[in-house]
Design a protein around this motif. Structure first.
Motif, PDB file in Angstrom:
ATOM      1  N   ARG A 275      49.624  -9.243 -31.395  1.00 63.86           N
ATOM      2  CA  ARG A 275      48.819  -9.015 -32.347  1.00 63.86           C
ATOM      3  C   ARG A 275      50.391  -9.243 -33.086  1.00 63.86           C
ATOM      4  O   ARG A 275      51.043  -8.638 -33.310  1.00 63.86           O
ATOM      5  N   LEU A 276      49.405  -8.445 -34.480  1.00 63.47           N
ATOM      6  CA  LEU A 276      50.640  -8.783 -35.909  1.00 63.47           C
ATOM      7  C   LEU A 276      49.808  -7.476 -36.514  1.00 63.47           C
ATOM      8  O   LEU A 276      49.110  -6.683 -36.443  1.00 63.47           O
ATOM      9  N   GLU A 277      51.382  -7.172 -37.343  1.00 56.45           N
ATOM     10  CA  GLU A 277      50.790  -5.496 -38.392  1.00 56.45           C
ATOM     11  C   GLU A 277      50.568  -6.393 -39.506  1.00 56.45           C
ATOM     12  O   GLU A 277      50.551  -6.861 -39.789  1.00 56.45           O
ATOM     13  N   GLY A 278      49.228  -5.640 -39.765  1.00 57.45           N
ATOM     14  CA  GLY A 278      47.728  -6.255 -40.592  1.00 57.45           C
ATOM     15  C   GLY A 278      47.406  -7.388 -40.420  1.00 57.45           C
ATOM     16  O   GLY A 278      47.274  -7.759 -39.171  1.00 57.45           O
TER      17      GLY A 278
ATOM     18  N   GLY B  63      43.135 -16.618 -37.387  1.00 58.91           N
ATOM     19  CA  GLY B  63      43.862 -14.906 -37.101  1.00 58.91           C
ATOM     20  C   GLY B  63      42.341 -14.035 -37.868  1.00 58.91           C
ATOM     21  O   GLY B  63      41.722 -14.672 -38.299  1.00 58.91           O
ATOM     22  N   ASP B  64      42.677 -12.792 -37.644  1.00 59.05           N
ATOM     23  CA  ASP B  64      41.426 -11.905 -38.365  1.00 59.05           C
ATOM     24  C   ASP B  64      42.295 -10.645 -38.447  1.00 59.05           C
ATOM     25  O   ASP B  64      43.791 -11.092 -38.721  1.00 59.05           O
ATOM     26  N   SER B  65      41.886  -9.266 -38.298  1.00 59.67           N
ATOM     27  CA  SER B  65      42.440  -7.845 -38.531  1.00 59.67           C
ATOM     28  C   SER B  65      43.698  -7.612 -37.909  1.00 59.67           C
ATOM     29  O   SER B  65      43.662  -6.817 -36.570  1.00 59.67           O
ATOM     30  N   GLY B  66      44.842  -8.543 -37.214  1.00 58.76           N
ATOM     31  CA  GLY B  66      45.843  -7.780 -36.682  1.00 58.76           C
ATOM     32  C   GLY B  66      46.170  -8.910 -35.580  1.00 58.76           C
ATOM     33  O   GLY B  66      46.930  -8.378 -34.989  1.00 58.76           O
ATOM     34  N   ALA B  67      45.506  -9.747 -35.831  1.00 60.37           N
ATOM     35  CA  ALA B  67      45.927 -10.266 -34.220  1.00 60.37           C
ATOM     36  C   ALA B  67      45.558 -12.104 -34.351  1.00 60.37           C
ATOM     37  O   ALA B  67      44.454 -12.670 -35.446  1.00 60.37           O
ATOM     38  N   VAL B  68      46.327 -13.233 -33.577  1.00 59.48           N
ATOM     39  CA  VAL B  68      46.548 -15.226 -33.643  1.00 59.48           C
ATOM     40  C   VAL B  68      45.144 -15.134 -32.409  1.00 59.48           C
ATOM     41  O   VAL B  68      46.268 -14.740 -31.736  1.00 59.48           O
ATOM     42  N   ARG B  69      45.391 -15.659 -32.421  1.00 58.01           N
ATOM     43  CA  ARG B  69      43.599 -16.404 -30.851  1.00 58.01           C
ATOM     44  C   ARG B  69      44.300 -17.726 -30.885  1.00 58.01           C
ATOM     45  O   ARG B  69      44.504 -18.797 -31.393  1.00 58.01           O
ATOM     46  N   PHE B  70      44.113 -18.646 -29.759  1.00 60.38           N
ATOM     47  CA  PHE B  70      44.812 -20.208 -29.432  1.00 60.38           C
ATOM     48  C   PHE B  70      43.787 -20.461 -28.795  1.00 60.38           C
ATOM     49  O   PHE B  70      43.350 -20.265 -27.419  1.00 60.38           O
ATOM     50  N   HIS B  71      42.788 -21.760 -29.028  1.00 62.00           N
ATOM     51  CA  HIS B  71      42.393 -22.378 -28.460  1.00 62.00           C
ATOM     52  C   HIS B  71      42.520 -23.722 -28.396  1.00 62.00           C
ATOM     53  O   HIS B  71      42.425 -24.890 -29.225  1.00 62.00           O
ATOM     54  N   ASP B  72      42.297 -24.355 -26.949  1.00 65.05           N
ATOM     55  CA  ASP B  72      41.933 -25.102 -26.592  1.00 65.05           C
ATOM     56  C   ASP B  72      41.052 -26.346 -27.359  1.00 65.05           C
ATOM     57  O   ASP B  72      40.080 -26.085 -26.526  1.00 65.05           O
ATOM     58  N   ILE B  73      40.987 -27.496 -28.347  1.00 67.64           N
ATOM     59  CA  ILE B  73      40.159 -27.629 -28.915  1.00 67.64           C
ATOM     60  C   ILE B  73      39.171 -28.155 -27.503  1.00 67.64           C
ATOM     61  O   ILE B  73      37.594 -28.795 -27.806  1.00 67.64           O
ATOM     62  N   ARG B  74      40.060 -29.013 -26.730  1.00 66.01           N
ATOM     63  CA  ARG B  74      38.988 -30.267 -25.542  1.00 66.01           C
ATOM     64  C   ARG B  74      38.191 -29.391 -24.899  1.00 66.01           C
ATOM     65  O   ARG B  74      37.385 -29.874 -24.357  1.00 66.01           O
ATOM     66  N   SER B  75      39.210 -28.124 -24.191  1.00 65.71           N
ATOM     67  CA  SER B  75      37.305 -27.465 -23.585  1.00 65.71           C
ATOM     68  C   SER B  75      37.327 -26.346 -24.077  1.00 65.71           C
ATOM     69  O   SER B  75      36.262 -25.741 -23.670  1.00 65.71           O
ATOM     70  N   TRP B  76      37.326 -26.220 -25.155  1.00 66.66           N
ATOM     71  CA  TRP B  76      37.226 -24.840 -26.633  1.00 66.66           C
ATOM     72  C   TRP B  76      37.450 -23.401 -25.548  1.00 66.66           C
ATOM     73  O   TRP B  76      36.921 -22.828 -25.766  1.00 66.66           O
ATOM     74  N   LYS B  77      38.178 -23.437 -24.403  1.00 66.41           N
ATOM     75  CA  LYS B  77      38.654 -22.002 -24.250  1.00 66.41           C
ATOM     76  C   LYS B  77      39.926 -22.033 -24.652  1.00 66.41           C
ATOM     77  O   LYS B  77      41.081 -22.424 -25.222  1.00 66.41           O
ATOM     78  N   SER B  78      40.175 -20.415 -24.090  1.00 65.97           N
ATOM     79  CA  SER B  78      41.018 -19.674 -24.685  1.00 65.97           C
ATOM     80  C   SER B  78      42.550 -19.491 -24.189  1.00 65.97           C
ATOM     81  O   SER B  78      42.917 -20.257 -22.906  1.00 65.97           O
ATOM     82  N   ARG B  79      44.138 -20.023 -25.225  1.00 65.28           N
ATOM     83  CA  ARG B  79      44.927 -20.097 -24.837  1.00 65.28           C
ATOM     84  C   ARG B  79      45.380 -19.139 -24.591  1.00 65.28           C
ATOM     85  O   ARG B  79      46.242 -18.626 -25.948  1.00 65.28           O
ATOM     86  N   GLY B  80      46.238 -18.411 -23.391  1.00 67.69           N
ATOM     87  CA  GLY B  80      47.012 -16.853 -23.892  1.00 67.69           C
ATOM     88  C   GLY B  80      46.065 -16.105 -24.713  1.00 67.69           C
ATOM     89  O   GLY B  80      44.917 -15.960 -24.212  1.00 67.69           O
ATOM     90  N   ASN B  81      47.250 -14.381 -24.418  1.00 71.49           N
ATOM     91  CA  ASN B  81      46.381 -13.454 -24.988  1.00 71.49           C
ATOM     92  C   ASN B  81      46.620 -13.834 -26.440  1.00 71.49           C
ATOM     93  O   ASN B  81      47.590 -13.982 -26.934  1.00 71.49           O
TER      94      ASN B  81
END
Length: 188
Positions: free
Chosen positions: A90-93, A69-87
């Motif tokens: 976006r969250l407020e704040g 999590g960072d400034s307004g977004a949460v990102r998901f990552h597959d730990i086995r492949s280290w690739k992003s999962r989905g977009n």
């Protein structure tokens, strides 16, 4: 290449070493890259999921998914492949420091954010679909104090309730807050 050895930031150090090799592939620049890698043996994988500072991390209980999590977004990552999962979701704040936790079954992620309007929001995010649900928006400490609005959040062992301990403020002086996950209703 040589600048990479003096750099203390691992991201920049690795970039400088690789750039040195790109400019001149020589035994010296290869040696610089090897030295940088040897100086940080604990670095198994380095991912940069965002251009912003990461304020919170959470690993799904089965160990297969990482949320950042960072400034307004949460990102998901597959730990086995280290690739992003989905977009990114976006969250407020800004995601509050250390304020993300997966449910025991790993199907929901609780996330607390700090808005510029002195509000602390609590969301439930489904990692697979990226859907989000705001379950609380509370008055909070002034935004100038920083993003840490909750000192701890956790699910009950059965995943039916979410508990949070907010930073002491005028609304709730450090009292425990509990929500029913299914309805989003505050029960304590």
């Amino acid at each position: 290449g040589a600048e990479a050895l003096a750099e203390t930031n691992i991201d920049r150090s690795l970039l400088l070493a690789v750039a040195g090799m790109d400019l001149e592939d020589s035994p010296e620049t290869r040696s610089d890259l090897l030295s940088v890698l040897q100086n940080t043996p604990a670095v198994f994988r380095l991912i940069r999921p965002s251009q912003n500072d990461i304020t919170s991390l959470a690993a799904r209980p089965d160990g297969r998914l990482l949320a950042s999590g960072d400034s307004g977004a949460v990102r998901f990552h597959d730990i086995r492949s280290w690739k992003s999962r989905g977009n990114p979701v976006r969250l407020e704040g800004r995601v509050s420091q250390d304020a993300m936790v997966f449910s025991p079954d790993g199907n929901e992620l609780a996330v607390a954010t700090a808005t510029s309007a002195n509000r602390a929001n609590v969301y439930l995010v489904q990692p697979l679909s990226g859907t989000k649900r705001l379950i609380a928006s509370l008055p909070s400490v002034p935004a100038g104090i920083g993003p840490r609005r909750f000192t701890h959040m956790d699910f009950s062992p059965d995943g039916k309730y979410l508990a949070a301990l907010p930073l002491a403020d005028s609304y709730n002086r450090g009292s425990l807050l509990v929500w029913d996950v299914a309805t989003g209703q505050q029960v304590l």
